[in-house]
Motif scaffolding. Structure first.
Motif, PDB file in Angstrom:
ATOM      1  N   TRP A  21      -8.490  14.348   7.673  1.00 15.39           N
ATOM      2  CA  TRP A  21      -8.257  12.878   7.070  1.00 15.39           C
ATOM      3  C   TRP A  21      -6.941  12.710   6.390  1.00 15.39           C
ATOM      4  CZ3 TRP A  21     -11.828   8.822   7.195  1.00 15.39           C
ATOM      5  CH2 TRP A  21     -13.090   9.131   8.219  1.00 15.39           C
ATOM      6  N   LYS A  22      -6.329  11.637   6.416  1.00 14.94           N
ATOM      7  CA  LYS A  22      -4.919  11.562   5.651  1.00 14.94           C
ATOM      8  C   LYS A  22      -5.048   9.899   5.145  1.00 14.94           C
ATOM      9  CE  LYS A  22      -2.613  10.080   9.957  1.00 14.94           C
ATOM     10  NZ  LYS A  22      -1.789  10.277  10.995  1.00 14.94           N
ATOM     11  N   PHE A  23      -4.181   9.816   3.942  1.00 11.03           N
ATOM     12  CA  PHE A  23      -4.005   8.511   3.570  1.00 11.03           C
ATOM     13  C   PHE A  23      -3.056   7.914   4.377  1.00 11.03           C
ATOM     14  CE2 PHE A  23      -0.538   6.191   1.143  1.00 11.03           C
ATOM     15  CZ  PHE A  23      -1.136   5.232   0.678  1.00 11.03           C
ATOM     16  N   ILE A  24      -3.297   6.463   4.558  1.00  8.84           N
ATOM     17  CA  ILE A  24      -2.367   5.713   5.343  1.00  8.84           C
ATOM     18  C   ILE A  24      -1.635   4.394   4.698  1.00  8.84           C
ATOM     19  CG2 ILE A  24      -3.191   6.778   7.582  1.00  8.84           C
ATOM     20  CD1 ILE A  24      -4.679   3.623   7.712  1.00  8.84           C
ATOM     21  N   TRP A  25      -2.271   3.884   3.647  1.00  2.00           N
ATOM     22  CA  TRP A  25      -1.842   2.439   3.331  1.00  2.00           C
ATOM     23  C   TRP A  25      -2.361   2.319   2.004  1.00  2.00           C
ATOM     24  CZ3 TRP A  25       0.041  -0.116   7.781  1.00  2.00           C
ATOM     25  CH2 TRP A  25       0.673  -1.393   7.400  1.00  2.00           C
ATOM     26  N   ALA A  26      -1.781   1.641   1.066  1.00  4.30           N
ATOM     27  CA  ALA A  26      -2.089   0.949  -0.205  1.00  4.30           C
ATOM     28  C   ALA A  26      -1.772  -0.564  -0.062  1.00  4.30           C
ATOM     29  CB  ALA A  26      -1.335   1.699  -1.063  1.00  4.30           C
ATOM     30  N   SER A  27      -2.740  -1.379  -0.459  1.00  2.00           N
ATOM     31  CA  SER A  27      -2.508  -2.961  -0.413  1.00  2.00           C
ATOM     32  C   SER A  27      -2.915  -3.612  -1.732  1.00  2.00           C
ATOM     33  CB  SER A  27      -3.394  -3.312   0.648  1.00  2.00           C
ATOM     34  OG  SER A  27      -3.257  -3.030   2.072  1.00  2.00           O
ATOM     35  N   ARG A  73      -7.591   2.962 -12.643  1.00  2.00           N
ATOM     36  CA  ARG A  73      -6.454   3.485 -12.147  1.00  2.00           C
ATOM     37  C   ARG A  73      -6.217   3.010 -10.674  1.00  2.00           C
ATOM     38  NH1 ARG A  73      -4.326   9.923 -12.165  1.00  2.00           N
ATOM     39  NH2 ARG A  73      -2.643   9.594 -11.067  1.00  2.00           N
ATOM     40  N   THR A  74      -7.190   2.784 -10.076  1.00  2.00           N
ATOM     41  CA  THR A  74      -6.966   2.502  -8.625  1.00  2.00           C
ATOM     42  C   THR A  74      -6.890   0.982  -8.556  1.00  2.00           C
ATOM     43  OG1 THR A  74      -8.400   4.205  -7.523  1.00  2.00           O
ATOM     44  CG2 THR A  74      -8.189   2.567  -6.310  1.00  2.00           C
ATOM     45  N   GLN A  75      -5.835   0.480  -8.325  1.00  2.00           N
ATOM     46  CA  GLN A  75      -5.423  -0.814  -8.434  1.00  2.00           C
ATOM     47  C   GLN A  75      -5.127  -1.624  -7.213  1.00  2.00           C
ATOM     48  OE1 GLN A  75      -2.612  -1.535 -11.634  1.00  2.00           O
ATOM     49  NE2 GLN A  75      -3.593  -0.059 -13.075  1.00  2.00           N
ATOM     50  N   GLU A  76      -5.404  -0.962  -6.157  1.00  2.00           N
ATOM     51  CA  GLU A  76      -5.219  -1.351  -4.770  1.00  2.00           C
ATOM     52  C   GLU A  76      -6.327  -1.007  -3.929  1.00  2.00           C
ATOM     53  OE1 GLU A  76      -0.248  -0.545  -4.784  1.00  2.00           O
ATOM     54  OE2 GLU A  76      -1.735   1.299  -4.804  1.00  2.00           O
ATOM     55  N   LEU A  77      -6.244  -1.347  -2.912  1.00  2.00           N
ATOM     56  CA  LEU A  77      -7.188  -1.089  -1.611  1.00  2.00           C
ATOM     57  C   LEU A  77      -6.372  -0.064  -1.015  1.00  2.00           C
ATOM     58  CD1 LEU A  77      -8.229  -4.556   0.073  1.00  2.00           C
ATOM     59  CD2 LEU A  77      -9.860  -2.971  -1.309  1.00  2.00           C
ATOM     60  N   ILE A  78      -7.012   1.013  -1.077  1.00  2.00           N
ATOM     61  CA  ILE A  78      -6.647   2.558  -0.373  1.00  2.00           C
ATOM     62  C   ILE A  78      -7.278   2.716   0.871  1.00  2.00           C
ATOM     63  CG2 ILE A  78      -6.015   4.855  -1.024  1.00  2.00           C
ATOM     64  CD1 ILE A  78      -4.664   2.925  -2.807  1.00  2.00           C
ATOM     65  N   PHE A  79      -6.449   3.183   1.951  1.00  2.00           N
ATOM     66  CA  PHE A  79      -7.072   3.130   3.266  1.00  2.00           C
ATOM     67  C   PHE A  79      -6.521   4.674   3.557  1.00  2.00           C
ATOM     68  CE2 PHE A  79      -6.611  -1.229   3.152  1.00  2.00           C
ATOM     69  CZ  PHE A  79      -7.214  -1.759   3.939  1.00  2.00           C
ATOM     70  N   PHE A  80      -7.802   5.297   3.966  1.00  2.00           N
ATOM     71  CA  PHE A  80      -7.712   6.529   4.475  1.00  2.00           C
ATOM     72  C   PHE A  80      -8.163   6.545   5.983  1.00  2.00           C
ATOM     73  CE2 PHE A  80      -8.976   7.147   0.203  1.00  2.00           C
ATOM     74  CZ  PHE A  80      -7.580   7.750  -0.297  1.00  2.00           C
ATOM     75  N   GLU A  81      -7.233   7.399   6.825  1.00  2.00           N
ATOM     76  CA  GLU A  81      -7.687   7.427   8.451  1.00  2.00           C
ATOM     77  C   GLU A  81      -8.215   8.698   8.684  1.00  2.00           C
ATOM     78  OE1 GLU A  81      -5.126   4.776  11.111  1.00  2.00           O
ATOM     79  OE2 GLU A  81      -4.549   6.391  11.353  1.00  2.00           O
ATOM     80  N   SER A  82      -9.291   8.540   9.927  1.00  2.00           N
ATOM     81  CA  SER A  82      -9.854   9.908  10.397  1.00  2.00           C
ATOM     82  C   SER A  82      -9.217  10.607  11.191  1.00  2.00           C
ATOM     83  CB  SER A  82     -11.187   9.328  11.073  1.00  2.00           C
ATOM     84  OG  SER A  82     -10.955   8.820  12.275  1.00  2.00           O
TER      85      SER A  82
END
Length: 216
Positions: A21-27, A73-82
């Motif tokens: 799994w990997k981090f892909i995006w922060a919105s 601390r998490t102030q964004e929508l954090i997306f992780f991809e399979s």
């Protein structure tokens, strides 16, 4: 309150979450969300309920999602991809109930969350994390009502079960079940988890695979 997943779903879940799994995006805003694709499941909960730890335990990665002792601390929508790419994503939502954050910041996060819930066709379910030590609080009830209004499928996940005596955990489960009867939009089954010892991870992975299969 919980049912045993079948062996096929368990194996599918093991294979899916054994991959990379990997981090892909922060919105930070609704305008910066990644294009919709595949299926997404999101994790919501009060600050310090253990969202990041749960995501790390699910994926078998110690530092995929950032953990912090600082609420909010998490102030964004954090997306992780399979490992399957955009077919399946996890979304770490900003924690709520962060009394120490500025009101303007809280309002911004709240707007982002609600806009995401109401306009994301790829969102299959929101897992609402509740600390087993404390149970459902008023701030959680506000979120459940918002999910009801948004017509988003959601399910309760009790976290930190290893830190509660069995008798106390059973009481919290009974109280949670009673609350859910007032929220017919909620998925009736409660999942009990511990990121520290891995309790409930098999069941949570299997629940996600059931959703994933239904979406295919």
């Amino acid at each position: 309150m919980t049912t045993e997943p079948d062996a096929e779903l368990i194996e599918q879940g093991r294979l899916m979450f054994a991959g990379e799994w990997k981090f892909i995006w922060a919105s930070p805003s609704i305008e910066t969300l990644p294009p919709m694709a595949g299926m997404e499941v999101a994790f919501a909960g009060r600050s310090n309920v253990g969202k990041s730890s749960l995501i790390n335990a699910l994926t078998g990665r110690n530092a995929l999602a950032r953990t912090s002792h600082t609420p909010g601390r998490t102030q964004e929508l954090i997306f992780f991809e399979s490992p399957k790419g955009s077919e399946f994503r996890l979304v770490d939502m900003p924690g709520y109930g962060y009394a120490s954050a500025p009101k303007v910041k809280i309002a911004s996060w709240t707007k982002l969350i609600y806009s995401f819930l109401q306009g994301r066709a790829t969102l299959a379910r929101v897992y609402v994390l509740i600390d087993s030590r404390h149970g459902i609080k008023d701030v959680d009830l506000d979120v459940l009502k918002s999910l009801d209004r948004s017509a988003v499928s959601y399910q309760i996940v009790l976290t930190k079960a290893d830190q509660v005596k069995k008798s106390e955990l059973e009481k919290v489960m009974e109280e949670t079940q009673a609350t859910l009867r007032k929220h017919p939009a909620a998925f009736p089954e409660i999942l009990v988890t511990s990121s520290r010892d891995g309790e409930g991870m098999v069941e949570l992975r299997a629940a996600m695979m059931r959703l994933f299969n239904e979406r295919q």
